[in-house]
Design an enzyme around this catalytic site. Structure first.
Site, PDB file in Angstrom:
ATOM      1  N   ASP A 242      -4.634   7.708  11.547  1.00  0.00           N
ATOM      2  CA  ASP A 242      -5.723   7.494  10.589  1.00  0.00           C
ATOM      3  C   ASP A 242      -6.859   8.454  10.923  1.00  0.00           C
ATOM      4  O   ASP A 242      -6.753   9.260  11.853  1.00  0.00           O
ATOM      5  CB  ASP A 242      -6.199   6.035  10.624  1.00  0.00           C
ATOM      6  CG  ASP A 242      -6.665   5.538   9.259  1.00  0.00           C
ATOM      7  OD1 ASP A 242      -7.474   6.253   8.616  1.00  0.00           O
ATOM      8  OD2 ASP A 242      -6.247   4.450   8.816  1.00  0.00           O
TER       9      ASP A 242
ATOM     10  N   ASP B  71      -6.009  14.161   9.774  1.00  0.00           N
ATOM     11  CA  ASP B  71      -6.242  14.236   8.324  1.00  0.00           C
ATOM     12  C   ASP B  71      -4.884  14.316   7.635  1.00  0.00           C
ATOM     13  O   ASP B  71      -4.157  15.304   7.786  1.00  0.00           O
ATOM     14  CB  ASP B  71      -7.075  15.479   8.006  1.00  0.00           C
ATOM     15  CG  ASP B  71      -7.453  15.583   6.533  1.00  0.00           C
ATOM     16  OD1 ASP B  71      -6.812  14.916   5.691  1.00  0.00           O
ATOM     17  OD2 ASP B  71      -8.385  16.343   6.217  1.00  0.00           O
TER      18      ASP B  71
ATOM     19  N   GLU C 197       3.966  -0.138  -2.115  1.00  0.00           N
ATOM     20  CA  GLU C 197       2.942  -0.133  -3.156  1.00  0.00           C
ATOM     21  C   GLU C 197       3.372  -1.014  -4.324  1.00  0.00           C
ATOM     22  O   GLU C 197       4.561  -1.304  -4.502  1.00  0.00           O
ATOM     23  CB  GLU C 197       2.722   1.297  -3.685  1.00  0.00           C
ATOM     24  CG  GLU C 197       2.067   2.255  -2.712  1.00  0.00           C
ATOM     25  CD  GLU C 197       0.545   2.235  -2.777  1.00  0.00           C
ATOM     26  OE1 GLU C 197      -0.017   1.370  -3.490  1.00  0.00           O
ATOM     27  OE2 GLU C 197      -0.077   3.104  -2.121  1.00  0.00           O
TER      28      GLU C 197
ATOM     29  N   HIS D 286      -2.227   4.507  -3.695  1.00  0.00           N
ATOM     30  CA  HIS D 286      -2.929   3.994  -4.887  1.00  0.00           C
ATOM     31  C   HIS D 286      -4.428   4.278  -4.851  1.00  0.00           C
ATOM     32  O   HIS D 286      -5.118   4.095  -5.851  1.00  0.00           O
ATOM     33  CB  HIS D 286      -2.647   2.506  -5.104  1.00  0.00           C
ATOM     34  CG  HIS D 286      -3.340   1.582  -4.146  1.00  0.00           C
ATOM     35  ND1 HIS D 286      -3.396   0.221  -4.354  1.00  0.00           N
ATOM     36  CD2 HIS D 286      -4.009   1.789  -2.973  1.00  0.00           C
ATOM     37  CE1 HIS D 286      -4.058  -0.360  -3.373  1.00  0.00           C
ATOM     38  NE2 HIS D 286      -4.437   0.577  -2.530  1.00  0.00           N
TER      39      HIS D 286
ATOM     40  N   GLU E 244      -3.016   2.058  -9.964  1.00  0.00           N
ATOM     41  CA  GLU E 244      -1.662   1.533  -9.783  1.00  0.00           C
ATOM     42  C   GLU E 244      -0.736   2.282 -10.734  1.00  0.00           C
ATOM     43  O   GLU E 244      -1.165   2.762 -11.777  1.00  0.00           O
ATOM     44  CB  GLU E 244      -1.633   0.029 -10.061  1.00  0.00           C
ATOM     45  CG  GLU E 244      -2.553  -0.785  -9.175  1.00  0.00           C
ATOM     46  CD  GLU E 244      -2.326  -0.537  -7.688  1.00  0.00           C
ATOM     47  OE1 GLU E 244      -1.163  -0.343  -7.279  1.00  0.00           O
ATOM     48  OE2 GLU E 244      -3.314  -0.529  -6.930  1.00  0.00           O
TER      49      GLU E 244
END
Length: 328
Positions: free
Chosen positions: A194, A215, A262, A233, A294
């Site tokens: 992260d 990144d 997702e 999303h 979405e």
């Protein structure tokens, strides 16, 4: 939402015993609440079937005694446990996340401005980087969601991790997903990846999780599989394609995979019991991100194809999310 937030903040769900119903008097004494106001809160929550009210046998028939007990919904509001959704609800009901809803029209008009930026002067990620408290809210919310999703994945979609010896969780927050995976599959090397400020705040893991800052638009740590849960999303098509490309570069061409967890919004006419939730989440993306949304299965296929993957599979699990596995 405000009443649910009130219940969580007062600790009502964790105070109501899982086995023995609790009376209003007992609840007031424990929580140090005004009985008149707490009664009205509980009356509303029981009417909405979030808690249930049970009549207790009493010798005074003219003045029956009632107690409160849990329901499947109220158990989700408890702060502890793998089923808890309390952190996610507290995030979405926080002043920071409520403010952009007042500016939704700014997003919709031609050449409009993102709702979150209108409210706070910067996008949600820049805001979180500069506000540690809000960043922690986000990480805790994603962690409570990960506890539910990873458990269901391991039960219903074991094939996602078959033959895999290493996994990198791209945008993995505080590392909850990889901690759970490592506990269930100790032979898998787990990497939590992260941004630097998120990794800096991640707790030390007792399950040998590697926390790596970086990144995702530039490069992703090498692994047999890259895992993306509720990341894509947040972004537009071009950004998603770039993220998928960097993930593709991080996995081996043979037997490598990108696992995407997702929501998949089905087209009109398809009966999906969770479609309403997915469409509500799409409104959340419009309010809280600059270009996130979405997507339908056709839209997911477009992203995966444009990123250079040769094929993919889709599996629906007992969750709002589906599992998409893309292969180089």
């Amino acid at each position: 939402m405000a009443v649910i937030k009130c219940a969580i903040q007062l600790n009502i769900p964790d105070t109501v015993d899982l086995k023995t119903p609790i009376t209003l008097s007992q609840l007031c004494t424990t929580l140090k609440c005004d009985p008149c106001f707490l009664y009205r809160i509980m009356r509303f929550l029981t009417h909405r079937n979030i808690f249930k009210q049970i009549r207790i046998p009493s010798s005074e028939e003219s003045d029956p005694l009632y107690a409160y007990a849990h329901t499947p919904l109220s158990r989700l509001l408890m702060k502890q446990g793998e089923q808890s959704m309390a952190a996610l609800l507290l995030l979405e009901s926080s002043p920071v996340m409520l403010a952009p809803w007042q500016n939704l029209s700014e997003r919709v008009v031609a050449e409009g401005r993102a709702s979150f930026e209108k409210a706070h002067g910067k996008d949600v990620w820049s805001y979180a980087e500069e506000n540690a408290e809000h960043s922690q809210l986000i990480n805790e919310a994603m962690a409570c969601d990960a506890r539910r999703t990873v458990r269901v994945m391991l039960e219903e979609c074991k094939e996602a991790f078959e033959g895999v010896t290493s996994v990198v969780d791209v945008g993995g927050g505080n590392g909850t997903a990889m901690t759970l995976l490592r506990k269930a599959c100790p032979w898998i090397t787990c990497i939590n990846f992260d941004t630097p400020h998120v990794i800096a705040a991640a707790p030390n893991s007792s399950h040998a999780i590697q926390h790596v800052p970086g990144d995702m638009f530039l490069a992703v740590p090498k692994a047999d599989a890259a895992f993306l849960m509720w990341v894509l999303h947040d972004w537009g098509d071009e950004e998603c394609i770039q993220i998928l490309k960097t993930c593709k570069e991080a996995i081996p061409h043979k037997n490598g995979r990108v696992i995407i967890a997702e929501a998949v919004i089905e087209e009109e006419g398809f009966k999906d019991k969770l479609k309403d939730v997915g469409l509500m989440l799409d409104m959340v993306m419009m309010a809280h991100t600059n270009i996130g949304k979405e997507r339908t299965l056709k839209e997911w296929e477009y992203l995966i194809t444009q990123a250079g993957f040769s094929t993919f599979t889709l599996k629906n699990i007992n969750s709002l999310k589906s599992i998409i596995i893309a292969f180089p």
